[in-house]
Design an enzyme around this catalytic site. Structure first.
Site, mmCIF file in Angstrom:
data_model
loop_
_atom_site.group_PDB
_atom_site.id
_atom_site.type_symbol
_atom_site.label_atom_id
_atom_site.label_comp_id
_atom_site.label_asym_id
_atom_site.label_seq_id
_atom_site.Cartn_x
_atom_site.Cartn_y
_atom_site.Cartn_z
ATOM 1 N N LYS A 70 -33.747 -14.395 -2.992
ATOM 2 C CA LYS A 70 -33.478 -13.461 -1.889
ATOM 3 C C LYS A 70 -34.156 -13.867 -0.577
ATOM 4 O O LYS A 70 -33.664 -13.553 0.504
ATOM 5 C CB LYS A 70 -33.902 -12.047 -2.277
ATOM 6 N N ASP A 106 -29.618 -3.340 -0.080
ATOM 7 C CA ASP A 106 -30.501 -2.614 -1.009
ATOM 8 C C ASP A 106 -31.057 -1.336 -0.382
ATOM 9 O O ASP A 106 -31.117 -0.285 -1.033
ATOM 10 C CB ASP A 106 -31.678 -3.497 -1.437
#
Ligand code: ATR
Length: 282
Positions: A70, A106
């Site tokens: 990420k 997210d």
């Protein structure tokens, strides 16, 4: 039909085999009658540049990014949106006009799930004193989401106190020691650690001092009802499981790629639950 026309999407990470994302995205692809695929690309760090070059060359629509890439993908992208910059991590890459754009769904996914669970349009009382357990990638995205939603005070508690302090300092919030378990003023308690997940140690937390008016949300979705949520629910706290965040972050990626915001409804929830059950049996 060529790969470019078929809307290739997927997930890169290491490992990826147990991901629920294929089940969720394929459900929506079918539901919205989009000719496309969602594939798993198990990719080690040294192969990331080649994978992204392939994505560009073959004209894939987009990919999700999971652990451990990420952060590592950031320098490989042409641009990164504001949420991903603030969180310092990308979970969604979109190919647009030959350029790779990094996003992070997210934070917004967490917030949607939380507000849906609270049945509210905004945080209100639950934003007065938020306690977040954890200081990893998920905790960071959640803290950013809650700050953006005007939470008044955020307190981070993490096993490794230095990580909580560093994150708190970076975000302008507070940190307290893991053992202090300051819950007496909390209006919202978030478990952003992996504790309580299958094959992980339980989260042993005494909720006696938590106001019953507080809401409790867990990022863990397997099991769906963690011991934390069971305990909270027994004493009358509103509880929200981790499946909502998973589904809403997936919906954010789907929307970026296909221009359709999919509905997070009972059928996709059931589909994800079936995938969890299948995974537990494997
Ligand atoms: P993610 O991206 O899902 O947040 P992560 O960055 O690895 O994953 O973070 C995992 C979180 O769970 C961390 O807050 C971690 O605490 P440490 O920073 O002290 O490692 C927490 N965690 C994992 N196992 C734990 C355990 N046994 N006890 C307490 N906290 C734990």
């Amino acid at each position: 039909m060529t790969a470019a026309k078929r809307s290739v999407t997927g997930l890169i990470g290491w490992p990826v085999a147990h991901s629920l994302s294929p089940a969720i995205h394929r459900h929506w692809l079918q539901h919205y009658q989009i000719e496309g695929s969602y594939e798993l690309f198990a990719t080690q760090a040294e192969h990331l540049p080649a994978l992204l070059a392939r994505m560009r060359q073959e004209g894939w629509r987009g990919i999700n990014v999971t652990v451990p890439h990420k952060q590592a993908v950031l320098p490989l992208l042409n641009s990164v949106d504001v949420a991903a910059q603030e969180i310092g991590a990308v979970n969604t890459i979109t190919l647009r006009d030959g350029t790779l754009i990094g996003s992070n769904t997210d934070a917004a996914g967490f917030l949607r799930s939380l507000l849906e669970g609270l049945g509210a349009e905004e945080l209100g009382y639950h934003g007065q004193q938020v306690v977040i357990l954890g200081a990893g990638g998920a905790a960071r995205a959640i803290a950013v989401a809650l700050k953006g939603a005007a939470a008044q005070a955020i307190l981070l508690m993490n096993r490794s106190h230095e990580k909580a302090s560093a994150l708190a300092q970076a975000l302008g919030v507070k940190a307290a020691s893991w053992d202090s378990r300051h819950l007496e003023n909390a209006s919202l308690l978030v478990n952003a650690t992996s504790l309580g997940m299958v094959h992980q140690p339980p989260l042993s937390l005494n909720l006696d001092r938590l106001p019953t008016s507080a809401a409790v949300i867990d990022i863990v979705y397997a099991p769906l009802e963690t011991e934390l949520l069971k305990q909270a629910s027994r004493r009358g706290n509103v509880t929200i499981d981790g499946l909502g965040m998973l589904l809403h972050q997936a919906a954010g990626s789907f929307s970026l790629w296909h221009g359709i915001t999919p509905v997070v409804d009972a059928s996709v929830r059931r589909c994800a639950l079936n995938a969890i059950a299948g995974r537990s049996a494997s």
